[in-house]
Every structure is written in structure tokens, then in C-alpha cells.
Design an enzyme around this catalytic site. Structure first.
Site, PDB file in Angstrom:
ATOM      1  N   GLY A  15      -3.913  45.753  16.583  1.00  0.00           N
ATOM      2  CA  GLY A  15      -4.238  46.180  17.945  1.00  0.00           C
ATOM      3  C   GLY A  15      -3.812  45.226  19.043  1.00  0.00           C
ATOM      4  CB  SER A  16      -1.398  42.421  19.319  1.00  0.00           C
ATOM      5  OG  SER A  16      -0.159  42.976  18.970  1.00  0.00           O
ATOM      6  CG  ASN A  17       1.783  46.558  21.105  1.00  0.00           C
ATOM      7  OD1 ASN A  17       2.536  46.297  22.043  1.00  0.00           O
ATOM      8  ND2 ASN A  17       2.067  46.236  19.856  1.00  0.00           N
ATOM      9  CG  MET A  93       0.296  52.284  10.434  1.00  0.00           C
ATOM     10  SD  MET A  93       1.900  51.755  11.083  1.00  0.00           S
ATOM     11  CE  MET A  93       2.812  51.588   9.551  1.00  0.00           C
ATOM     12  NE  ARG A  94      -3.545  58.496   8.820  1.00  0.00           N
ATOM     13  CZ  ARG A  94      -3.559  58.779   7.522  1.00  0.00           C
ATOM     14  NH1 ARG A  94      -3.015  59.889   7.078  1.00  0.00           N
ATOM     15  NH2 ARG A  94      -4.141  57.981   6.668  1.00  0.00           N
ATOM     16  CG  LEU A  95       5.293  61.389  10.857  1.00  0.00           C
ATOM     17  CD1 LEU A  95       6.071  62.343   9.955  1.00  0.00           C
ATOM     18  CD2 LEU A  95       6.143  60.960  12.037  1.00  0.00           C
ATOM     19  CB  ILE A  96       1.753  63.082  16.430  1.00  0.00           C
ATOM     20  CG1 ILE A  96       1.353  61.634  16.747  1.00  0.00           C
ATOM     21  CG2 ILE A  96       0.956  64.070  17.266  1.00  0.00           C
ATOM     22  CD1 ILE A  96      -0.098  61.280  16.478  1.00  0.00           C
ATOM     23  CG  ASN A 110       5.336  55.047  18.527  1.00  0.00           C
ATOM     24  OD1 ASN A 110       4.324  54.366  18.368  1.00  0.00           O
ATOM     25  ND2 ASN A 110       6.357  55.014  17.673  1.00  0.00           N
ATOM     26  CG  HIS A 112       9.997  51.855  16.162  1.00  0.00           C
ATOM     27  ND1 HIS A 112       9.257  52.097  15.027  1.00  0.00           N
ATOM     28  CD2 HIS A 112      11.219  51.462  15.741  1.00  0.00           C
ATOM     29  CE1 HIS A 112      10.014  51.866  13.963  1.00  0.00           C
ATOM     30  NE2 HIS A 112      11.201  51.486  14.367  1.00  0.00           N
TER      31      HIS A 112
HETATM   32  C1  GRF Z   1       3.943  46.956  16.741  1.00  0.00           C
HETATM   33  O1  GRF Z   1       5.001  46.131  16.313  1.00  0.00           O
HETATM   34  C2  GRF Z   1       4.455  48.303  17.163  1.00  0.00           C
HETATM   35  O2  GRF Z   1       5.742  48.267  17.688  1.00  0.00           O
HETATM   36  C3  GRF Z   1       4.463  49.078  15.858  1.00  0.00           C
HETATM   37  O3  GRF Z   1       3.341  48.622  15.170  1.00  0.00           O
HETATM   38  C4  GRF Z   1       3.025  47.298  15.577  1.00  0.00           C
HETATM   39  C5  GRF Z   1       1.583  47.304  15.992  1.00  0.00           C
HETATM   40  O4  GRF Z   1       1.094  46.019  16.248  1.00  0.00           O
HETATM   41  N1  GRF Z   1       4.473  50.491  16.106  1.00  0.00           N
HETATM   42  P1  GRF Z   1      -0.340  45.836  16.876  1.00  0.00           P
HETATM   43  O5  GRF Z   1      -1.349  46.545  15.983  1.00  0.00           O
HETATM   44  O6  GRF Z   1      -0.325  46.437  18.253  1.00  0.00           O
HETATM   45  O7  GRF Z   1      -0.583  44.358  16.919  1.00  0.00           O
END
Ligand code: GRF
Length: 190
Positions: A15-17, A93-96, A110, A112
Site C-alpha cells: 500500500g505504498s501507493n 492483484m486481480r483483473l477487474i 491503474n 504499473h
Molecule cells: C506497484 O509497483 C504498482 O505499480 C503495482 O503494484 C505495486 C504496488 O505497490 N501495480 P504498493 O502496494 O503500492 O506498495
């Protein structure tokens, strides 16, 4: 003043994003309200982060449902009850599936960790390193039914230059944490 756009952040892990988005909201550089964090992994660290940020979270187990359609119907109701307008995927980690894609057409994004269309799918950083690619980077894109195939909104890349995986990963996350909130702000003020 127009009401703030309400979003739900979907995440499966660290969840760092999510944290970067929540920090940007708090700092006033991203004008939105995170109405809910949704996770498919009840033990994910993102749940703790949401708690610390005073943002409600909702955890569900996909295996408790007979199909993706059924759990997406449930999520759709939940998001509608909170007037959520956009879904922001951040390590989900799932397709919508068709239920949420239909309800949130062009309102699911999203992030990536590769320069799409190169290296879609799992472990994009590992794929980038294994391929000996010259450049690594980050893409923010709209979500469609495919795996990281939706149209690109923002992208940033840098030269690998013989750096270690750890160094590349660190740089990618630094870019993500800056690029995602900034791109969302741009989308929400268009
Ligand atoms: C990120 O690298 C994002 O690009 C990918 O999954 C990772 C999630 O990292 N989709 P975090 O859980 O937000 O730290």
C-alpha cells in the site's frame, strides 16, 4: 465549490501507493476524498495504513463468493452507497470484470511498474531485469478487460544502466509515488 470527487483505492499488499495518494490529499496537492480502501487480502499492510490515515477500509475474500460477478456486484453496491465515482487500483492483484468495468466506464485507473506495452502482468520489474531492457519505468493507464492493456495516461522511464534490481525498484517506487497523485489530480480537474 464543486464537491470533491470521491474515490476508492483497491490494493492487495503493502500500500505504498495508497500512502502516497493519502499523503497528497492531506497535503492539499490532490483534491479528492478517499471514501474507501478495498482489499482482497484482509492481512495486507494497506489495511493498517488506512487505519493510521483514518480512512475506512473494507476487506473481502474472493473465495467466499461463487464468482467474480457476485463479489463485484457486492462491491458495486458498496461503492454506490458511498457515492464513489472513480476506482484507483494501487497494487490490486486481480483483473477487474464486466460488472465494475460497466459501472465505472473510463473511471478506473491503474499504475504499473513498467513502460507499457512492455512487460505487462506480474513481476514487471523482474521481467524488465530478466530481459536486460535498456529502460525501466512506470505507466498510469485506464483499466479495460485485459491485463494492463488499457489506454495510457502517463508514463515515465529511465535508463537501467547496469543498476541492480533493488536500485531499479527503488527508483520505480519513487516515480510511482510522485506520478500517481499528480496524474490523478490532472484527471480530476479536467
Ligand atoms: C506497484 O509497483 C504498482 O505499480 C503495482 O503494484 C505495486 C504496488 O505497490 N501495480 P504498493 O502496494 O503500492 O506498495
Amino acid at each position: 465549490m464543486k464537491n470533491k470527487i470521491k474515490i476508492a483505492v483497491f490494493a492487495s499488499g503493502n500500500g505504498s501507493n495508497f500512502q502516497a495518494i493519502a499523503d497528497a490529499v492531506k497535503a492539499g496537492s490532490l483534491n479528492t476524498e478517499i471514501a474507501l480502501v478495498v482489499t482482497d487480502r484482509p492481512n495486507a499492510y494497506v489495511v493498517e495504513r488506512a487505519k493510521q490515515a483514518n480512512i475506512p477500509s473494507f476487506a473481502f475474500m474472493p473465495s467466499d463468493y461463487d464468482s467474480k460477478q457476485l463479489y463485484e456486484e457486492m462491491l458495486k453496491e458498496k461503492l454506490a452507497s458511498l457515492q464513489v465515482e472513480w476506482i484507483v487500483l494501487a497494487g490490486f492483484m486481480r483483473l477487474i470484470g464486466p460488472v465494475l468495468l460497466g459501472a465505472y466506464e473510463n473511471r478506473i485507473v491503474n499504475i504499473h511498474p513498467s513502460v507499457l506495452p512492455a512487460f505487462p502482468g506480474k513481476d514487471a520489474i523482474g521481467q524488465t531485469m530478466a530481459a536486460g531492457a535498456e529502460a525501466a519505468g512506470v505507466t498510469v493507464h485506464y483499466v479495460d478487460a485485459g491485463m494492463d492493456t488499457g489506454s495510457i495516461i502517463a508514463q515515465e522511464s529511465f535508463k537501467v544502466n547496469g543498476r541492480s534490481r533493488e536500485a531499479v525498484e527503488k527508483e520505480i517506487h519513487a516515480i510511482e509515488h510522485r506520478l500517481y497523485p499528480a496524474t490523478l489530480q490532472r484527471l480530476f480537474t479536467q
